[in-house]
Design an enzyme around this catalytic site. Structure first.
Site, PDB file in Angstrom:
ATOM      1  CG  HIS A  47      -1.975   1.033   1.229  1.00  0.00           C
ATOM      2  ND1 HIS A  47      -3.293   0.786   1.560  1.00  0.00           N
ATOM      3  CD2 HIS A  47      -1.927   2.357   0.939  1.00  0.00           C
ATOM      4  CE1 HIS A  47      -3.988   1.905   1.483  1.00  0.00           C
ATOM      5  NE2 HIS A  47      -3.176   2.887   1.113  1.00  0.00           N
ATOM      6  CG  ASN A  73       2.354  11.924  -7.122  1.00  0.00           C
ATOM      7  OD1 ASN A  73       3.412  12.437  -7.499  1.00  0.00           O
ATOM      8  ND2 ASN A  73       1.486  11.393  -7.966  1.00  0.00           N
ATOM      9  CG  HIS A 131      -1.184  15.804  -7.185  1.00  0.00           C
ATOM     10  ND1 HIS A 131      -2.461  15.495  -6.826  1.00  0.00           N
ATOM     11  CD2 HIS A 131      -0.489  14.635  -7.104  1.00  0.00           C
ATOM     12  CE1 HIS A 131      -2.552  14.201  -6.532  1.00  0.00           C
ATOM     13  NE2 HIS A 131      -1.354  13.667  -6.691  1.00  0.00           N
ATOM     14  CB  SER A 189       0.230   6.437  -9.161  1.00  0.00           C
ATOM     15  OG  SER A 189       0.313   7.840  -9.163  1.00  0.00           O
ATOM     16  CD  GLU A 207      -8.534   6.730   4.410  1.00  0.00           C
ATOM     17  OE1 GLU A 207      -9.105   6.520   3.313  1.00  0.00           O
ATOM     18  OE2 GLU A 207      -7.499   7.398   4.503  1.00  0.00           O
TER      19      GLU A 207
HETATM   20  P1  IMP Z   1      -1.010   9.588  -6.371  1.00  0.00           P
HETATM   21  O1  IMP Z   1      -2.232   8.767  -6.663  1.00  0.00           O
HETATM   22  O2  IMP Z   1       0.264   8.908  -6.758  1.00  0.00           O
HETATM   23  O3  IMP Z   1      -1.118  10.981  -6.921  1.00  0.00           O
HETATM   24  O4  IMP Z   1      -0.886   9.692  -4.770  1.00  0.00           O
HETATM   25  C1  IMP Z   1      -1.581  10.645  -3.997  1.00  0.00           C
HETATM   26  C2  IMP Z   1      -3.065  10.315  -3.949  1.00  0.00           C
HETATM   27  O5  IMP Z   1      -3.248   9.074  -3.246  1.00  0.00           O
HETATM   28  C3  IMP Z   1      -3.910  11.305  -3.158  1.00  0.00           C
HETATM   29  O6  IMP Z   1      -4.290  12.404  -3.963  1.00  0.00           O
HETATM   30  C4  IMP Z   1      -5.109  10.460  -2.740  1.00  0.00           C
HETATM   31  O7  IMP Z   1      -6.036  10.356  -3.785  1.00  0.00           O
HETATM   32  C5  IMP Z   1      -4.481   9.092  -2.529  1.00  0.00           C
HETATM   33  N1  IMP Z   1      -4.196   8.833  -1.114  1.00  0.00           N
HETATM   34  C6  IMP Z   1      -3.011   8.894  -0.490  1.00  0.00           C
HETATM   35  N2  IMP Z   1      -3.156   8.555   0.807  1.00  0.00           N
HETATM   36  C7  IMP Z   1      -4.452   8.271   0.987  1.00  0.00           C
HETATM   37  C8  IMP Z   1      -5.222   7.846   2.108  1.00  0.00           C
HETATM   38  O8  IMP Z   1      -4.746   7.644   3.231  1.00  0.00           O
HETATM   39  N3  IMP Z   1      -6.556   7.681   1.889  1.00  0.00           N
HETATM   40  C9  IMP Z   1      -7.135   7.868   0.684  1.00  0.00           C
HETATM   41  N4  IMP Z   1      -6.441   8.244  -0.382  1.00  0.00           N
HETATM   42  C10 IMP Z   1      -5.119   8.448  -0.230  1.00  0.00           C
HETATM   43 ZN    ZN Z   2      -3.860   4.868   1.074  1.00  0.00          ZN
END
Ligand code: IMP
Ligand code: ZN
Length: 352
Positions: A18, A22, A68, A100, A205
């Protein structure tokens, strides 16, 4: 200097299931990104929640928006993904499922498809570097973006699953849990499942999501992210626990993320203990190692010290996690062999 315990957990072979790309960006990578985009005036305290700090969940999601802004071209994605993979490898992770959300950036011409293509390229470049880590990819659906984007993302995930010879293994449902209803996305998730993508869904969550979790568990998913409020003692429901246990669905547990995001009040109050005591499959993960300033080895160490588990117990957790991966049967077998090979040098004894 690392002490013996730090070294033990770093050297212990681990599986990370998990990790949001980003959210996993380290300080050193952020420095490279801010040097590329000085006009954004982004400081480190805007991209990470460091030791002793806590934020509301809403504030955590603001942090992702800042990251982002820094990561908005294919060139950025390539660098970030390669750095993140190398850093997991340095921490003793032998198998990583990175996830991602494909993002489209009108200003830079990045499309959702080129986003995924670039992550795949980073994985393959790391493979060519001979890093001691196997990497697979889960495409994330952001629940905030609604049904249309979810369907488009599933199609993208399916296309890449077919064209990448098994590098794309599944779909993740994530994003701010207080926005939107997972039930609206059910047809997209079901479609993903039907086409052979494995499903890892963030679920319960935050409190008061019993209805949504019931619907998501009916699919059922292959793994659950967090599941903090599933059990009745914290306002969940026995029916949810029954579904999770009946289907033996592993839970991905991210202690520091939950404590710093304040959905769990302290390490010792973490729901790890509830599920571990039941003998239910759990896997320790980082969620966002950059944002929450942690590492997988540190999370293992925290679980051991918080719940009084031995190094043998922690080894066993790490070893069992192989079975909860979305890897092929042959890769799972290979990983099992690898764990057994590495065991004697870690414990400096002859294995049983
Ligand atoms: P990315 O998908 O690589 O851009 O990683 C960041 C994104 O992961 C965030 O914008 C959220 O959509 C998601 N994310 C990261 N941590 C969490 C969490 O603890 N709960 C829900 N979504 C998360
Ligand atoms: Zn997560």
């Amino acid at each position: 200097m690392e002490n013996e315990v730090d070294l033990f957990y770093r050297q212990m072979p681990k599986v990370e299931l998990h990790a949001h790309l980003n959210g996993s960006v380290s300080f050193s990578t952020i420095e490279k990104l801010t040097a590329r985009k000085p006009h954004l005036n982004i400081e480190h305290n805007m991209t990470a929640i460091c030791s002793g700090q806590r934020r509301t969940l809403d504030e955590c999601f603001q942090v992702f928006k800042v990251i982002h802004q820094l990561v908005d071209t294919e060139e950025d994605i390539l660098m970030v993904a390669k750095d993140v993979i190398r850093q997991f490898a340095d921490d003793g992770v032998k198998y990583l499922e990175l996830r991602s959300t494909p993002r489209e950036e009108k200003n830079t011409g990045m499309t959702r498809r080129s986003y995924v293509q670039t992550v795949i390229e980073a994985i393959s470049q790391c493979g060519n570097e001979g890093l001691d880590i196997e990497v697979r990819f889960l495409v994330s659906v952001d629940r905030r973006h609604g049904f249309e984007v979810a369907m488009e993302t599933v199609k993208l995930a399916e296309d890449f699953m077919l064209s990448t010879d098994g590098l794309v293994v599944g779909l993740d449902l994530s994003g701010d849990p207080t926005v939107g209803h997972g039930g609206d996305l059910l047809p997209a998730l079901q479609k993903a499942k039907n086409c052979g993508l494995k499903l890892s869904l963030h679920m319960s969550e935050v409190p008061s999501q019993v209805d949504e979790s019931e619907l998501l568990l009916n699919i059922p998913p292959d793994r659950i992210g967090h599941g903090t409020f599933l059990h009745p003692e914290v306002g969940g429901a026995q029916s949810l626990v029954d579904k999770v246990t009946m289907n033996n669905i592993p839970l991905e547990l991210c202690l520091t993320s939950n404590v710093k995001g304040q959905t769990v009040s302290s390490y010792s109050n973490h729901h790890f203990l509830y599920w571990y005591n039941k003998g239910h499959p759990v896997v320790i993960c980082t969620d966002d190692r950059g944002v929450f300033c942690t590492e997988l080895s540190r999370e293992y160490q925290l679980v051991a010290s918080t719940f009084g588990l031995s190094q043998e117990d922690m080894w066993s957790l790490s070893h069992k996690a192989i079975d909860y991966t979305f890897a092929s049967a042959s890769l799972k077998e290979q990983l099992h062999r690898r764990w057994l090979e590495l065991r004697p040098s870690l414990f400096q004894t002859v294995p049983n």
